[in-house]
Design a protein around this motif. Sequence first.
Motif, short mmCIF file in Angstrom:
data_model
loop_
_atom_site.label_atom_id
_atom_site.label_comp_id
_atom_site.label_asym_id
_atom_site.label_seq_id
_atom_site.Cartn_x
_atom_site.Cartn_y
_atom_site.Cartn_z
N MET A 91 12.73 -4.08 0.46
CA MET A 91 12.25 -2.73 0.72
C MET A 91 13.23 -2.01 1.64
N ASN A 92 13.45 -0.74 1.39
CA ASN A 92 14.30 0.08 2.23
C ASN A 92 13.71 0.17 3.63
N THR A 93 14.51 -0.12 4.66
CA THR A 93 14.01 -0.08 6.03
C THR A 93 13.64 1.33 6.47
N HIS A 94 14.05 2.33 5.70
CA HIS A 94 13.72 3.72 6.04
C HIS A 94 12.47 4.20 5.31
N ASP A 95 11.82 3.34 4.54
CA ASP A 95 10.61 3.75 3.82
C ASP A 95 9.52 4.16 4.79
N ARG A 96 8.79 5.21 4.43
CA ARG A 96 7.73 5.73 5.26
C ARG A 96 6.44 5.86 4.43
N ALA A 97 5.32 5.62 5.10
CA ALA A 97 4.02 5.78 4.49
C ALA A 97 3.26 6.89 5.22
N VAL A 98 2.43 7.61 4.48
CA VAL A 98 1.55 8.60 5.08
C VAL A 98 0.27 7.88 5.50
N VAL A 99 -0.03 7.92 6.79
CA VAL A 99 -1.12 7.12 7.35
C VAL A 99 -1.97 8.00 8.27
N PHE A 100 -3.27 7.70 8.33
CA PHE A 100 -4.11 8.35 9.35
C PHE A 100 -4.94 7.30 10.07
N HIS A 101 -5.10 7.51 11.38
CA HIS A 101 -5.80 6.56 12.26
C HIS A 101 -7.17 7.07 12.68
N GLU A 102 -7.46 8.32 12.32
CA GLU A 102 -8.75 8.92 12.65
C GLU A 102 -9.11 9.93 11.58
N HIS A 103 -10.40 10.20 11.42
CA HIS A 103 -10.83 11.20 10.46
C HIS A 103 -10.52 12.60 10.99
N GLY A 104 -10.25 13.50 10.07
CA GLY A 104 -9.97 14.87 10.48
C GLY A 104 -9.27 15.64 9.38
N GLY A 105 -8.60 16.72 9.77
CA GLY A 105 -7.85 17.54 8.82
C GLY A 105 -6.44 17.03 8.65
N PRO A 106 -5.60 17.78 7.93
CA PRO A 106 -4.22 17.34 7.66
C PRO A 106 -3.41 17.03 8.91
N GLU A 107 -3.78 17.62 10.04
CA GLU A 107 -3.00 17.40 11.27
C GLU A 107 -3.04 15.96 11.75
N VAL A 108 -4.01 15.15 11.31
CA VAL A 108 -4.08 13.75 11.78
C VAL A 108 -3.14 12.84 10.99
N LEU A 109 -2.51 13.36 9.95
CA LEU A 109 -1.60 12.54 9.15
C LEU A 109 -0.32 12.23 9.93
N LYS A 110 0.18 11.02 9.74
CA LYS A 110 1.41 10.59 10.41
C LYS A 110 2.34 9.93 9.39
N PHE A 111 3.65 10.04 9.64
CA PHE A 111 4.65 9.29 8.88
C PHE A 111 4.97 8.03 9.66
N GLU A 112 4.70 6.87 9.08
CA GLU A 112 4.93 5.61 9.77
C GLU A 112 5.74 4.67 8.88
N PRO A 113 6.45 3.69 9.47
CA PRO A 113 7.17 2.72 8.64
C PRO A 113 6.22 2.04 7.66
N ALA A 114 6.64 1.94 6.41
CA ALA A 114 5.81 1.27 5.40
C ALA A 114 5.72 -0.22 5.69
N VAL A 115 4.52 -0.77 5.55
CA VAL A 115 4.31 -2.20 5.80
C VAL A 115 4.90 -3.00 4.65
N ASP A 116 5.80 -3.91 4.97
CA ASP A 116 6.47 -4.74 3.96
C ASP A 116 5.69 -6.04 3.80
N ARG A 117 4.63 -6.02 2.99
CA ARG A 117 3.82 -7.22 2.77
C ARG A 117 4.10 -7.80 1.39
N PRO A 118 3.88 -9.10 1.20
CA PRO A 118 4.04 -9.69 -0.13
C PRO A 118 3.05 -9.07 -1.12
#
Length: 340
Positions: A1-28
């Motif tokens: 997996m590309n080390t620069h891959d990013r996932a769109v993630v949210f840690h709390e409920h809410g509107g679009p502002e709670v969205l974050k770009f985080e490193p994608a989890v490299d799982r089997p």
Amino acid sequence: MNTHDRAVVFHEHGGPEVLKFEPAVDRPLRSGEVRFAVSAFALNRGDLMFLRGEYYTIPELPSRLGSEAAGIVTAVAPDVTDFRVGDRVSSLPFFTVQHGVQGTTATVPADYLAPTPECLDDIEACSIWMQYLTAYFAFQGASRVEEEDTVLVTAAASSAGLGALQVASLLGARTIATTRSTAKAELLRAAGATAVVHPGSRSLAATIHEVSGGRGVAVAFDSLGGDSLNGYAEHLAPGATVLGLGMLSGRLPTIPMAAMCRAEAVFRPFSLFNHMARADERRSGVEFVRKAVLAGLRPRIGATFAFQDLVAAYHAMESNRHVGKIVVRCPASEGVENSL
């Protein structure tokens, strides 16, 4: 997996502002899964409900988001035989707490992946399944649209509404589109509407009578909820089906019982995902859409946004000013993972 891959993630409920770009989890990869590099993903109103914890599936936080994306396969689980590294694919609509496709990489069950037709680019490929499968299952599953039936589509300038107009026309139905925007009337006619009801046009009642030859609406594809049904309940054909798809009005649908009884009509809450969960129906729907696309069916793309402008893209959806799908373009991924 590309080390620069990013996932769109949210840690709390809410509107679009709670969205974050985080490193994608490299799982089997788990059994039956496929990973692909995402080049584009499409937004849907259900994403916002999922984000707020108000959808059919409640997210387990932190959670990824989205179910429609297109790109190139980078890895397959050992038991997957239908896809290979390098295949162009697009994901089918699904909602689970384990998967979400918004980001530069996505992992989905192979059952919810389809080859991308060569005639589509990736922006189009990530835009076909939700709207066309929703219409297919609405008109060939939850109801049965026949040639020359009259189909009413409310809020027809939405991506679901446009898909309903196109699919109903393919099935030989006459279609009536409603919209609050006079400026969108010609776009709806181009999408297949036999007639369009908008501010300043003929009344909905008069239009139904004219288009249906006095027989009334056989199937209503109603995304508005609230009092929408009251506006046409007296003009339903005998045995009509009213499909309740959403609450764009912000209120639950009210059911005019007397008018529904007179027509012996049925109000049916409708969800695409009930049909997608059944493998035989899922296959028939995918085949219908695939053949229609090969014959020339195309989605209308309302707007495209850069990856970093995802929040603005959701705000554009909330504004209701666009017509058609909103798509986010992803940065090009580097490298291809070996098959597992």
